[in-house]
Scaffold this motif. Structure first.
Motif, PDB file in Angstrom:
ATOM      1  N   THR A  30      60.897  25.650  45.157  1.00 38.77           N
ATOM      2  CA  THR A  30      59.705  25.900  45.201  1.00 38.77           C
ATOM      3  C   THR A  30      60.460  26.686  43.703  1.00 38.77           C
ATOM      4  N   TRP A  31      61.614  28.254  44.108  1.00 40.96           N
ATOM      5  CA  TRP A  31      61.623  28.856  43.465  1.00 40.96           C
ATOM      6  C   TRP A  31      60.833  29.159  41.707  1.00 40.96           C
ATOM      7  N   ARG A  32      61.217  28.020  40.482  1.00 35.84           N
ATOM      8  CA  ARG A  32      61.093  27.297  39.797  1.00 35.84           C
ATOM      9  C   ARG A  32      59.501  27.658  39.447  1.00 35.84           C
ATOM     10  N   ASP A  33      58.594  27.391  40.534  1.00 33.86           N
ATOM     11  CA  ASP A  33      57.386  26.315  39.773  1.00 33.86           C
ATOM     12  C   ASP A  33      56.760  28.228  40.395  1.00 33.86           C
ATOM     13  N   ALA A  34      56.556  28.403  41.093  1.00 36.02           N
ATOM     14  CA  ALA A  34      56.186  29.733  41.615  1.00 36.02           C
ATOM     15  C   ALA A  34      56.458  30.727  40.279  1.00 36.02           C
ATOM     16  N   SER A  35      56.188  31.343  39.402  1.00 36.17           N
ATOM     17  CA  SER A  35      56.168  31.793  38.360  1.00 36.17           C
ATOM     18  C   SER A  35      55.521  33.209  38.794  1.00 36.17           C
ATOM     19  N   PRO A  36      56.360  34.317  38.826  1.00 34.30           N
ATOM     20  CA  PRO A  36      55.834  35.785  38.872  1.00 34.30           C
ATOM     21  C   PRO A  36      54.489  36.012  37.443  1.00 34.30           C
ATOM     22  N   ALA A  37      54.832  35.332  36.405  1.00 37.65           N
ATOM     23  CA  ALA A  37      53.139  35.381  35.911  1.00 37.65           C
ATOM     24  C   ALA A  37      52.269  34.828  35.983  1.00 37.65           C
ATOM     25  N   VAL A  38      52.445  33.764  36.348  1.00 40.35           N
ATOM     26  CA  VAL A  38      51.008  32.848  36.650  1.00 40.35           C
ATOM     27  C   VAL A  38      50.233  34.238  38.502  1.00 40.35           C
ATOM     28  N   ILE A  39      51.341  34.452  38.807  1.00 35.48           N
ATOM     29  CA  ILE A  39      51.129  35.172  39.686  1.00 35.48           C
ATOM     30  C   ILE A  39      50.180  36.227  39.477  1.00 35.48           C
ATOM     31  N   ALA A  40      50.646  37.168  38.905  1.00 34.95           N
ATOM     32  CA  ALA A  40      50.492  37.880  38.873  1.00 34.95           C
ATOM     33  C   ALA A  40      48.780  38.381  37.435  1.00 34.95           C
ATOM     34  N   ALA A  41      49.372  36.889  36.720  1.00 34.08           N
ATOM     35  CA  ALA A  41      47.305  36.779  36.099  1.00 34.08           C
ATOM     36  C   ALA A  41      46.823  36.390  36.945  1.00 34.08           C
ATOM     37  N   ALA A  42      46.901  35.378  37.917  1.00 30.78           N
ATOM     38  CA  ALA A  42      45.778  35.484  38.710  1.00 30.78           C
ATOM     39  C   ALA A  42      45.345  36.531  39.704  1.00 30.78           C
ATOM     40  N   LEU A  43      46.565  37.270  39.993  1.00 28.40           N
ATOM     41  CA  LEU A  43      45.664  38.359  40.913  1.00 28.40           C
ATOM     42  C   LEU A  43      45.043  40.003  39.690  1.00 28.40           C
ATOM     43  N   LYS A  44      45.379  39.977  38.390  1.00 33.27           N
ATOM     44  CA  LYS A  44      44.971  40.305  37.334  1.00 33.27           C
ATOM     45  C   LYS A  44      43.156  40.342  38.102  1.00 33.27           C
ATOM     46  N   ARG A  45      44.149  38.812  37.207  1.00 27.89           N
ATOM     47  CA  ARG A  45      42.077  38.594  37.218  1.00 27.89           C
ATOM     48  C   ARG A  45      41.293  38.662  38.144  1.00 27.89           C
ATOM     49  N   ALA A  46      41.738  38.306  39.921  1.00 29.93           N
ATOM     50  CA  ALA A  46      40.891  38.474  41.176  1.00 29.93           C
ATOM     51  C   ALA A  46      40.463  40.045  41.002  1.00 29.93           C
ATOM     52  N   LEU A  47      41.879  40.885  41.068  1.00 29.30           N
ATOM     53  CA  LEU A  47      41.137  42.283  40.894  1.00 29.30           C
ATOM     54  C   LEU A  47      39.811  42.675  40.028  1.00 29.30           C
ATOM     55  N   ALA A  48      39.947  42.461  39.199  1.00 32.06           N
ATOM     56  CA  ALA A  48      38.756  42.213  38.392  1.00 32.06           C
ATOM     57  C   ALA A  48      37.148  41.887  38.244  1.00 32.06           C
ATOM     58  N   ARG A  49      36.898  41.149  39.536  1.00 31.32           N
ATOM     59  CA  ARG A  49      36.249  40.479  39.746  1.00 31.32           C
ATOM     60  C   ARG A  49      35.351  41.697  40.293  1.00 31.32           C
ATOM     61  N   PRO A  50      33.204  41.627  40.300  1.00 33.64           N
ATOM     62  CA  PRO A  50      32.891  42.186  40.991  1.00 33.64           C
ATOM     63  C   PRO A  50      32.912  42.442  42.400  1.00 33.64           C
ATOM     64  N   SER A  51      32.921  43.644  43.124  1.00 33.56           N
ATOM     65  CA  SER A  51      32.661  43.031  44.721  1.00 33.56           C
ATOM     66  C   SER A  51      31.596  44.086  45.088  1.00 33.56           C
TER      67      SER A  51
END
Length: 340
Positions: A30-51
């Motif tokens: 699964t390493w080809r599909d597990a794109s570091p860029a996709v994971i990092a972008a999803a993480l960045k958006r999550a961290l920017a949401r209000p708590s």
């Protein structure tokens, strides 16, 4: 978007399916599909949401009216207790008199009583000591720490959709590791590692869709997966599920098709503080809320006291491994050795 063949999750009398015999090493990589860029972008958006400055403090049933509960959250010492009516309260963990730890005191007549000199502190507060806003969602106890969070406060935490508590079984498990909340969240935003890193629990995990820009809402910013939860031997329960982040320290897995539709696993990452070596510590507080319309699930609900320890054990086994990776991720980031 990646598309893969679906699991067989058509309704049957029994939810179990025979799992194809496949050795661990012969799985499709699964390493080809597990794109570091996709994971990092999803993480960045999550961290920017209000708590709204809300943090999960503990499982709701950990805090009672017989004794105080103490925990350091985001470097802030917190004491929590309940009044006789069951209402949740929390405040600074140090006594305003001489700084004694209130978590080592007692609860009497709805107030936390300092064991050093008997100062009783209640919901009305005291000079130099004011309670924090709290929220009890039935499964988890939350506390709002505006000084620690530094955001615009919200009147209540951002909660995920859950099944009806009357038809669900809820179990909460807590562990702590030497990492930051983002390392825990990033781990959950990499569903591709499931069948490789946790072959004792997941079989044939496939990520069918990945989030992409723009993602206008937290619910649309999602990973869709198909997976079989391993039960015993060659038998498992196939489902379709979705991973989302409603706020920066929470990842929710919700079953959308198959057995237990609507069931959720909420993974909450609560920053604690730093250890004696200056390394951050984070609590993983995971709430598993299982529901099913099958008649047999009513029997399981009646036996919830026996079922909950098994649910907690399963969560602990997974997080024993995932926390080790989260700690490694933090170490690599902190030392400048993170890939890329």
């Amino acid at each position: 978007m990646t598309t893969v063949p679906p699991h067989d999750i058509a309704p049957r009398r029994l939810p179990l399916r025979r799992i194809p015999t496949t050795s661990w090493s012969s799985q499709e990589p699964t390493w080809r599909d597990a794109s570091p860029a996709v994971i990092a972008a999803a993480l960045k958006r999550a961290l920017a949401r209000p708590s709204g400055n809300w943090y999960v403090l503990a499982a709701a049933d950990e805090i009672c009216s017989e004794r105080p509960f103490g925990r350091v959250v985001a470097g802030t010492e917190v004491v929590a207790w309940r009044t006789p009516d069951g209402a949740l309260h929390a405040g600074p963990g140090a006594c305003p008199h001489l700084g004694a730890p209130l978590c080592r005191g007692a609860v009497a007549e709805g107030r936390v009583v300092c064991r050093w000199h008997g100062l009783a502190l209640g919901p009305a507060g005291f000079a130099g000591w004011q309670p924090y806003p709290t929220h009890d969602d039935g499964a988890l106890a939350w506390v709002r720490l505006d000084d620690a969070g530094g955001e615009e406060p919200l009147p209540a935490p951002v909660l995920a959709q859950r099944p009806d508590p009357a038809r669900a079984i809820t179990a909460v498990e807590s562990m702590a590791g030497r990492c930051e909340p983002e390392d825990v969240v990033a781990n959950r935003l990499d569903p591709w590692h499931g069948s490789w890193f946790h072959p004792y629990s997941f079989v044939g995990l496939r990520v069918t869709t990945t989030p992409h820009e723009p993602a206008p809402t937290a619910e649309s910013d999602r990973f869709d997966v198909e997976v079989a939860f391993k039960v015993a031997g060659r038998f498992g329960v196939p489902v379709r599920a979705v991973f989302t982040c409603p706020e920066p320290r929470t990842v929710v897995m919700r079953i959308t098709e198959g057995e237990g539709v609507g069931s959720v696993v909420e993974t909450h990452a609560t920053p604690l503080g730093v250890d004696t070596h200056g390394v951050p510590r984070t609590a993983v507080i995971e709430a598993s809320i299982a529901a099913s319309d099958r008649p047999g699930f009513a029997v399981a609900r009646r036996a919830a006291r026996a079922v909950r320890p098994l649910m907690r054990l399963a969560a602990r086994r997974l997080w024993r491994d995932d926390l080790a990776y989260a700690e490694r991720r933090y170490t690599l980031r902190a030392s400048g050795r993170w890939p890329g």
